[in-house]
Enzyme design. Structure first.
Site, mmCIF file in Angstrom:
data_model
loop_
_atom_site.group_PDB
_atom_site.id
_atom_site.type_symbol
_atom_site.label_atom_id
_atom_site.label_comp_id
_atom_site.label_asym_id
_atom_site.label_seq_id
_atom_site.Cartn_x
_atom_site.Cartn_y
_atom_site.Cartn_z
ATOM 1 N N ASP A 116 0.833 -1.205 0.000
ATOM 2 C CA ASP A 116 0.000 0.000 0.000
ATOM 3 C C ASP A 116 0.868 1.255 0.000
ATOM 4 O OD1 ASP A 116 -2.419 1.336 -0.135
ATOM 5 O OD2 ASP A 116 -2.717 1.375 2.038
ATOM 6 N N ASN A 159 1.271 7.388 2.709
ATOM 7 C CA ASN A 159 2.003 6.492 3.607
ATOM 8 C C ASN A 159 3.509 6.716 3.572
ATOM 9 O OD1 ASN A 159 -0.356 5.294 4.475
ATOM 10 N ND2 ASN A 159 -0.274 3.638 2.981
ATOM 11 N N LYS A 197 2.017 4.683 -1.141
ATOM 12 C CA LYS A 197 1.408 5.852 -1.777
ATOM 13 C C LYS A 197 1.863 7.083 -0.994
ATOM 14 C CE LYS A 197 -2.830 4.903 0.846
ATOM 15 N NZ LYS A 197 -4.276 4.591 0.755
#
Length: 439
Positions: A145, A150, A147
């Site tokens: 995840d 993050n 991106k």
């Protein structure tokens, strides 16, 4: 007779860590079922980010396995460009992660504020995130995840990966198949459902780099179906003014990461991370000293501004019916009466204390240890929280540096809390709270 003074109850810092060990400061983030606050350890005076997750909401959203998995994975990790776990514990209502505090905010925040970011700044951040990814992949961990939301900056402007909520261990023998992550950053092999491993993180890094430099994502669609089709089939295009924002070496790097064939993708070929390090775009990066953070980043967040959405604090003050506070556990609670998911959290979300782990690593097994504490590397930013477009994992997917010498512990004096070395902008919630009604 004179009135009796209510003396505050003594805190046992030698016992298991709990919320009584911390002073609650500002609210700085909010996710699907978790929130983030700044906290200060009452004894060491160090400041951290506290990510807390409501157990009932966690069960309702069927995310118990993810929370436990994130807790276990974080214990394996300690890297200069990762938001590392320092403490973990729970009470009757919440599970708590105490993490490195990143005062610089996340890259989504800065991207929305500026529109796009200079190539020089993005190059350093991508190099730092690449180092963290290589570390995770060596541990056989795939993030899934990655991106801008993050990727967090510390107060010096260095980038750190956070939020391992859907990260998993992978095996080259058994490919992962779960559709997990945020669709705009998913690699083609995730959407094709043909199986994948660590290769998907390098694709996501390419999407992040493209978006940071050009202020837009490389593949877009009005619906999930359109977006999925674009990622899997549409040719990669660059803006008309691409040569003004990005060098030829940068374009080459993006093309290498956004290669649909994972066997040909940069970072996934035979030499893996070495292939990334040798790319001409990183000619100015000294990989031998990168982890020391000795280079001054081209972009440093303004320390006078709050590099996060201030509405989180307002919501906590005005709209929260049950504000966070330290509560003792119910000693009469019968675990057998809890639901299966609640029992799972009770048993598997175990307490973690990185200082205790350091002491155990530092001293011989049979050595008698007096009451001591160890110094820690506070890498000051706030941990990210899952965005609404995050896909949860399906059920089928199911370098620690030597510790520093311990130092004598300094006890707190007096009954009043002290806020040493805490920026004023982080202390708003330490003020007396005015009782308010929901509006």
């Amino acid at each position: 007779m004179g009135a009796l003074c209510c003396k505050p109850e003594a805190i046992d810092f030698d016992g298991e860590v709990n919320l009584f060990h911390f002073v609650l400061l500002r609210s700085v983030g909010k996710g699907a079922f978790g929130k983030v606050r700044v906290v200060q350890h009452k004894q060491t005076k160090e400041i951290y980010a506290l990510k807390y997750i409501n157990k009932a909401k966690c069960v309702k959203m069927k995310a118990v396995a993810n929370i436990i998995q994130e807790r276990r994975l974080l214990e394996e990790i300690d890297h200069p460009f990762v938001v590392n776990l320092r403490y973990a514990f729970q009470d009757d209502e919440n599970c708590f992660f105490v993490l490195d505090l990143m005062l610089g905010g996340d890259l989504r925040f800065h991207l929305e504020r500026q529109g796009s970011i200079s190539e020089a700044a993005v190059r350093l951040w991508i190099a730092e995130v690449s180092s963290a990814l290589a570390f995770l992949h060596d541990k056989k961990i795939v993030h899934r995840d990655l991106k801008p939301d993050n990727i967090l900056l510390d107060e010096g402007g260095h980038a750190h990966i956070t939020d391992l909520n859907i990260a998993v261990h992978y095996s080259d023998r058994r490919l992962l198949t779960g559709v997990a992550g945020s669709m705009a950053y998913m690699a083609p092999e995730v959407l094709n459902k043909k199986g994948y491993t660590f290769t998907i993180d390098w694709w996501s890094l390419g999407v992040c780099a493209y978006e940071l430099i050009f202020g837009r994502r490389p593949f877009r669609g009005k619906t999930n179906s359109d977006l999925s089709h674009a990622i899997v089939r549409d040719p990669l295009k660059f803006p008309e003014d691409a040569d003004m924002k990005c060098s030829k070496e940068g374009i080459s790097f993006l093309l290498g990461l956004l290669e649909r064939d994972p066997t040909k993708r940069l970072g996934c070929r035979r030499d893996r991370f070495s292939d990334v390090q040798r790319h001409p775009w990183f000619a100015s990066i000294d990989w031998d000293t990168l982890d020391e953070k000795s280079v001054t980043p081209p972009y440093i967040p303004d320390p006078k501004k709050a590099n996060f959405d201030a509405t989180h604090e307002l919501e906590e003050l005005l709209l929260e019916d049950n504000p966070l506070k330290a509560r003792k556990r119910n000693p009469n609670q019968d675990v057998n009466t809890l639901s299966k998911e609640m029992q799972q959290m009770e048993e598997q979300f175990t307490t973690y204390d990185f200082k205790a782990m350091q002491r155990r690593s530092y001293y011989p097994q049979n050595h008698t240890v007096s009451t001591v504490t160890a110094t820690s590397s506070s890498r000051p930013g706030t941990p990210g929280t899952p965005a609404p477009d995050t896909y949860q994992v399906r059920s089928d997917d199911a370098y620690a540096p030597p510790p520093p010498p311990p130092l004598p512990m300094t006890p707190m004096g007096g009954s009043k809390e002290k806020f040493d070395n805490v920026p004023t902008a982080l202390c708003e919630s330490a003020k007396p709270r005015v009782k308010s009604r929901r509006i």
